[in-house]
Structure formats: structure tokens, C-alpha cells
Design an enzyme around this catalytic site. Structure first.
Site, PDB file in Angstrom:
ATOM      1  N   LYS A 114     -15.984  30.328  10.891  1.00 47.70           N
ATOM      2  CA  LYS A 114     -15.938  31.713  11.385  1.00 47.70           C
ATOM      3  C   LYS A 114     -17.079  32.551  10.818  1.00 47.70           C
ATOM      4  O   LYS A 114     -17.533  33.495  11.462  1.00 47.70           O
ATOM      5  CB  LYS A 114     -14.566  32.342  11.096  1.00 47.70           C
ATOM      6  CG  LYS A 114     -13.466  31.692  11.937  1.00 47.70           C
ATOM      7  CD  LYS A 114     -12.276  32.580  12.201  1.00 47.70           C
ATOM      8  CE  LYS A 114     -11.374  31.904  13.226  1.00 47.70           C
ATOM      9  NZ  LYS A 114     -10.087  32.546  13.414  1.00 47.70           N
ATOM     10  N   LYS A 196     -12.444  21.847  18.436  1.00 53.57           N
ATOM     11  CA  LYS A 196     -11.063  22.146  18.835  1.00 53.57           C
ATOM     12  C   LYS A 196     -11.064  23.206  19.930  1.00 53.57           C
ATOM     13  O   LYS A 196     -11.948  24.070  19.956  1.00 53.57           O
ATOM     14  CB  LYS A 196     -10.222  22.566  17.629  1.00 53.57           C
ATOM     15  CG  LYS A 196     -10.376  23.999  17.202  1.00 53.57           C
ATOM     16  CD  LYS A 196      -9.157  24.455  16.382  1.00 53.57           C
ATOM     17  CE  LYS A 196      -9.334  25.909  15.981  1.00 53.57           C
ATOM     18  NZ  LYS A 196      -8.128  26.586  15.600  1.00 53.57           N
ATOM     19  N   LYS A 199      -8.936  29.890  21.198  1.00 54.93           N
ATOM     20  CA  LYS A 199      -8.727  31.111  21.988  1.00 54.93           C
ATOM     21  C   LYS A 199     -10.003  31.899  22.145  1.00 54.93           C
ATOM     22  O   LYS A 199     -10.245  32.510  23.158  1.00 54.93           O
ATOM     23  CB  LYS A 199      -7.781  32.059  21.238  1.00 54.93           C
ATOM     24  CG  LYS A 199      -6.364  31.705  21.219  1.00 54.93           C
ATOM     25  CD  LYS A 199      -5.628  32.874  20.573  1.00 54.93           C
ATOM     26  CE  LYS A 199      -4.638  32.402  19.546  1.00 54.93           C
ATOM     27  NZ  LYS A 199      -5.114  32.413  18.179  1.00 54.93           N
TER      28      LYS A 199
HETATM   29  N1  AQP Z   1      -6.902  23.068  19.673  1.00 57.31           N
HETATM   30  C1  AQP Z   1      -5.737  23.076  19.051  1.00 57.31           C
HETATM   31  N2  AQP Z   1      -4.930  21.989  19.094  1.00 57.31           N
HETATM   32  C2  AQP Z   1      -3.720  22.010  18.491  1.00 57.31           C
HETATM   33  N3  AQP Z   1      -3.237  23.077  17.816  1.00 57.31           N
HETATM   34  C3  AQP Z   1      -3.996  24.172  17.758  1.00 57.31           C
HETATM   35  N4  AQP Z   1      -3.820  25.385  17.194  1.00 57.31           N
HETATM   36  C4  AQP Z   1      -4.889  26.157  17.428  1.00 57.31           C
HETATM   37  N5  AQP Z   1      -5.793  25.477  18.158  1.00 57.31           N
HETATM   38  C5  AQP Z   1      -5.273  24.239  18.368  1.00 57.31           C
HETATM   39  C6  AQP Z   1      -2.619  25.772  16.481  1.00 57.31           C
HETATM   40  O1  AQP Z   1      -2.173  26.994  17.038  1.00 57.31           O
HETATM   41  C7  AQP Z   1      -1.524  27.750  16.028  1.00 57.31           C
HETATM   42  C8  AQP Z   1      -1.936  29.182  16.093  1.00 57.31           C
HETATM   43  O2  AQP Z   1      -3.227  29.326  15.722  1.00 57.31           O
HETATM   44  P1  AQP Z   1      -3.774  30.731  15.292  1.00 57.31           P
HETATM   45  O3  AQP Z   1      -3.670  31.692  16.398  1.00 57.31           O
HETATM   46  O4  AQP Z   1      -3.145  31.182  14.030  1.00 57.31           O
HETATM   47  O5  AQP Z   1      -5.248  30.497  14.950  1.00 57.31           O
HETATM   48  P2  AQP Z   1      -6.224  29.365  15.146  1.00 57.31           P
HETATM   49  O6  AQP Z   1      -5.751  28.074  14.570  1.00 57.31           O
HETATM   50  O7  AQP Z   1      -7.518  29.882  14.594  1.00 57.31           O
HETATM   51  O8  AQP Z   1      -6.258  29.237  16.732  1.00 57.31           O
HETATM   52  P3  AQP Z   1      -7.460  29.495  17.680  1.00 57.31           P
HETATM   53  O9  AQP Z   1      -6.973  29.253  19.061  1.00 57.31           O
HETATM   54  O10 AQP Z   1      -8.672  28.729  17.252  1.00 57.31           O
HETATM   55  O11 AQP Z   1      -7.692  31.051  17.510  1.00 57.31           O
HETATM   56  P4  AQP Z   1      -9.034  31.817  17.189  1.00 57.31           P
HETATM   57  O12 AQP Z   1     -10.014  31.358  18.220  1.00 57.31           O
HETATM   58  O13 AQP Z   1      -8.676  33.256  17.326  1.00 57.31           O
HETATM   59  O14 AQP Z   1      -9.439  31.464  15.802  1.00 57.31           O
HETATM   60  C9  AQP Z   1      -1.791  27.069  14.704  1.00 57.31           C
HETATM   61  O15 AQP Z   1      -0.637  26.347  14.321  1.00 57.31           O
HETATM   62  C10 AQP Z   1      -2.899  26.113  15.031  1.00 57.31           C
HETATM   63  O16 AQP Z   1      -2.852  24.957  14.223  1.00 57.31           O
END
Ligand code: AQP
Length: 332
Positions: A114, A196, A199
């Protein structure tokens, strides 16, 4: 003594959720709610570690509450709440900061990723993210934490911090364990499966959002990266794109990866991608209409979140009081 069945997890309202969030987190939240005492949060305090548009953040917070329920989370069985409604999260985070080393935080993969993505805003909150996550979990004395593989490193830090505190004083926190599902624990980006699915990815074609309409879902799957081997096989090393699609299919069709492989034996990539896209779109349609229905009933959603916050505060404040006493904060 009664067995500890407490379980904690959260999702950030940073954007519409992806099918990765669904596969790695929300789908499992639903499955686990019957067997555990579940606390599910909308992590808006984590979300602001990256700049958010205030009106959008507010809107997405409610949208996520509706989505949780539309996906099958039952607010009568779980505690569903917004993180900032429970001030104990910030308070415990401050205490735990003093049990966490800067070097440990600098090594975190998500912090490094990040920081690269948001080079103009490498704020203290971004670095402190894992400590806030430790506070989230430890406040509820949660024994189980269902998360995707991307959160494994953060969960390890939560365990280290809990143990450090317990050793410094006396047993205070339950040391949490991760629950990682076999299928869907790490869904890759459709355009670049080594990354991965996220969002807030820059390329929206690689992420399928739970809010995407049928045509968009199918278009994104049709464009998904595969390979030149022309064989639908689960082999993440040599066929990362195809393996990722098989994982997605297995989650959305409720089948094992082996069953999925068998089903697509001899099928061309074009038809395979279309079938995965249609399966995902079919699963999303009822969730989307239920989310839309719930969003029309703001009073109901506010009521759920208000009652969730009250229940969460009760548990969280008990832990916080214990911590304050142990560290020597004077109480009146
Ligand atoms: N690609 C993924 N595959 C499986 N699990 C995933 N998670 C996120 N991406 C994947 C799981 O979703 C949960 C919520 O995640 P979060 O919103 O707390 O943040 P994150 O992991 O940072 O998810 P994003 O989508 O990548 O959000 P941004 O882009 O905002 O940083 C967690 O349990 C995570 O493991």
C-alpha cells in the site's frame, strides 16, 4: 468452564466488494454463524488509512451492512456492527501500540504494497493497520478469525501481540487462530492472476464486483487471462489463470476443485470462461436484488447497526477495563 466459541472478522468499506472478498471472507462468515458466536464488523477505521471520499464512505458503510445481510448473515445470530461505533477499538489500539515494534510493522507485506500504491500518503495509520486489527480481535477475546490468505501475516502479529501482553502481565487475551478455507482463500486478479483480486485495484477489469451486472461479469470472465496449454487443469504454478478460474468456479458452484476439473475436461477455454462467468452471475443476481431491497429500508439497517454496536460495546469494554487495570491506569 464454557468453551470459547467467539469468532471475529471484518471487511473494509473501501469499495464495492469483490468476489475475492466473498470467497475468502463473507461466504465463510455465513457458514460459520451457526456454530460460533460471531462478531462481524464493517471496518471503517481501517478504511481511512487510505484517503476516502466522506460521502462515499458513509454510503458504502450502509451498503456493506446490507450486503452482509443479503449474503445470508443473520443479525439475530451474529453481532453486526460498524467499527467506529465502538470506541474501545481505538483505545486498545493505543495500548497495543506500546507492545509493538516499528521494525515489525515495516516488514508487513500489505504496508509495503500500500505504501507503493499510495506513495503520496504513507501515513502512520497505514503502518499501524495490523495493530488496530489486533485490537479488533483481542477486544472480543475471539478464538477464531476467518480471513483470506492475504491476512495471514497480520493474524500472526495479533497472536504475537497477545502473547507479549499476556506474558508481561497475566493471561488477559485469548490468542486467536486463523480459519483459512481451502477453496477461495486467495482469489487472483483476472488480468494478472499472480496478484490478489482487490477492491481498490487500478484495473477494474481484473476484479469482479458483487455489484457488477450480468453482462459486465461475463465480459470480465471472457477477457480473463489463461494460457496456451488448452487444458482445464488445476496447476497454479504452470496454469495460474486457469487454476484461478477453477477456484472461483468451485466457490460459486459449491463444488470441489477436483469436481470442477472433471466437469471441464476437454472443454475449450472460451466455453469454460463463459460457464464460470454465468455461474458467478447466477449466484450474484439474488444477492444484488436483496441488497437493493434492504437499502430501501434504512430504518431497519440503522436498527441492526445500533443494536450490534450496543452488544459489541458491552463485550469490548469489559476487555478494555481489564487491560486498563493491568497496565496501571488509575480508575475512579
Ligand atoms: N483476493 C482475495 N481472495 C480471498 N480473500 C480475499 N480477501 C480480500 N481479497 C481476497 C479477504 O477479504 C476480507 C476483507 O478484506 P478487507 O476489506 O479487510 O481488506 P483487504 O484484504 O485489503 O481486501 P481488498 O479487497 O484488497 O481491499 P483493498 O483493496 O481496499 O485493500 C479479508 O478476510 C481478506 O482476507
Amino acid at each position: 468452564m464454557e468453551e470459547n466459541r467467539k469468532l471475529y472478522s471484518a471487511v473494509q468499506p473501501t469499495n464495492n466488494l469483490t468476489i475475492g472478498n466473498y470467497a475468502g471472507a463473507v461466504k465463510n462468515f455465513v457458514a460459520l454463524q451457526n456454530d460460533y458466536d460471531c462478531f462481524y464488523a464493517i471496518a471503517n477505521m481501517h478504511a481511512i488509512t487510505v484517503r476516502q471520499e466522506p460521502a462515499e464512505l458513509r454510503k458504502r458503510t450502509l451498503a456493506l451492512a446490507a450486503l452482509y445481510i443479503a449474503c445470508g448473515i443473520d443479525p439475530d445470530k451474529c453481532v453486526l456492527y460498524v467499527q467506529s461505533h465502538v470506541s474501545a477499538h481505538a483505545e486498545l489500539c493505543w495500548v497495543l501500540n506500546t507492545f509493538t515494534y516499528v521494525g515489525e510493522m515495516e516488514r508487513m507485506t500489505q504496508f509495503k504494497d500500500k505504501s507503493r500504491k499510495h506513495a503520496d500518503n504513507i501515513n502512520m495509520g497505514l503502518m499501524d493497520y495490523p495493530v488496530l486489527m489486533a485490537a479488533d480481535i483481542l477486544l472480543y477475546q475471539a478464538r477464531f478469525v476467518p480471513v483470506g490468505q492475504d491476512q495471514r501475516q497480520h493474524l500472526e502479529i495479533s497472536r504475537d501481540i497477545a502473547q507479549r501482553f499476556n506474558n508481561a502481565y497475566s493471561p488477559t487475551f485469548t490468542v486467536p487462530e486463523g480459519i483459512y478455507m481451502k477453496a477461495g482463500a486467495k482469489i487472483g486478479d483476472l488480468s494478472d492472476p499472480a496478484k490478489k483480486m482487490s477492491k481498490s485495484a487500478e484495473n477494474a477489469n481484473g476484479s469482479v464486483f458483487l455489484t457488477d451486472d450480468r453482462d459486465t461479469v461475463i465480459r470480465k470472465f471472457k477477457r480473463a487471462v489463461t494460457d496456451s496449454l488448452s487444458c482445464v487443469k488445476y496447476d497454479p504454478e504452470n496454469q495460474p489463470g486457469v487454476s484461478n478460474l477453477l477456484s472461483i468456479y468451485s466457490v460459486f458452484a459449491n463444488k470441489s476443485v477436483a469436481e470442477a476439473e472433471k466437469e471441464f475436461e476437454g472443454v475449450g477455454y472460451g466455453d469454460f470462461k463463459l460457464a464460470v462467468g454465468e455461474t458467478v452471475a447466477d449466484m450474484l443476481a439474488p444477492i444484488q436484488s436483496e441488497q437493493a431491497r434492504l437499502l430501501q429500508d434504512k430504518a431497519y439497517l440503522d436498527g441492526v447497526l445500533k443494536s450490534g454496536a450496543e452488544k459489541a460495546r458491552y463485550v469490548a469494554n469489559k476487555t478494555l477495563a481489564k487491560v486498563y487495570k493491568k497496565i496501571g491506569f488509575y480508575g475512579v
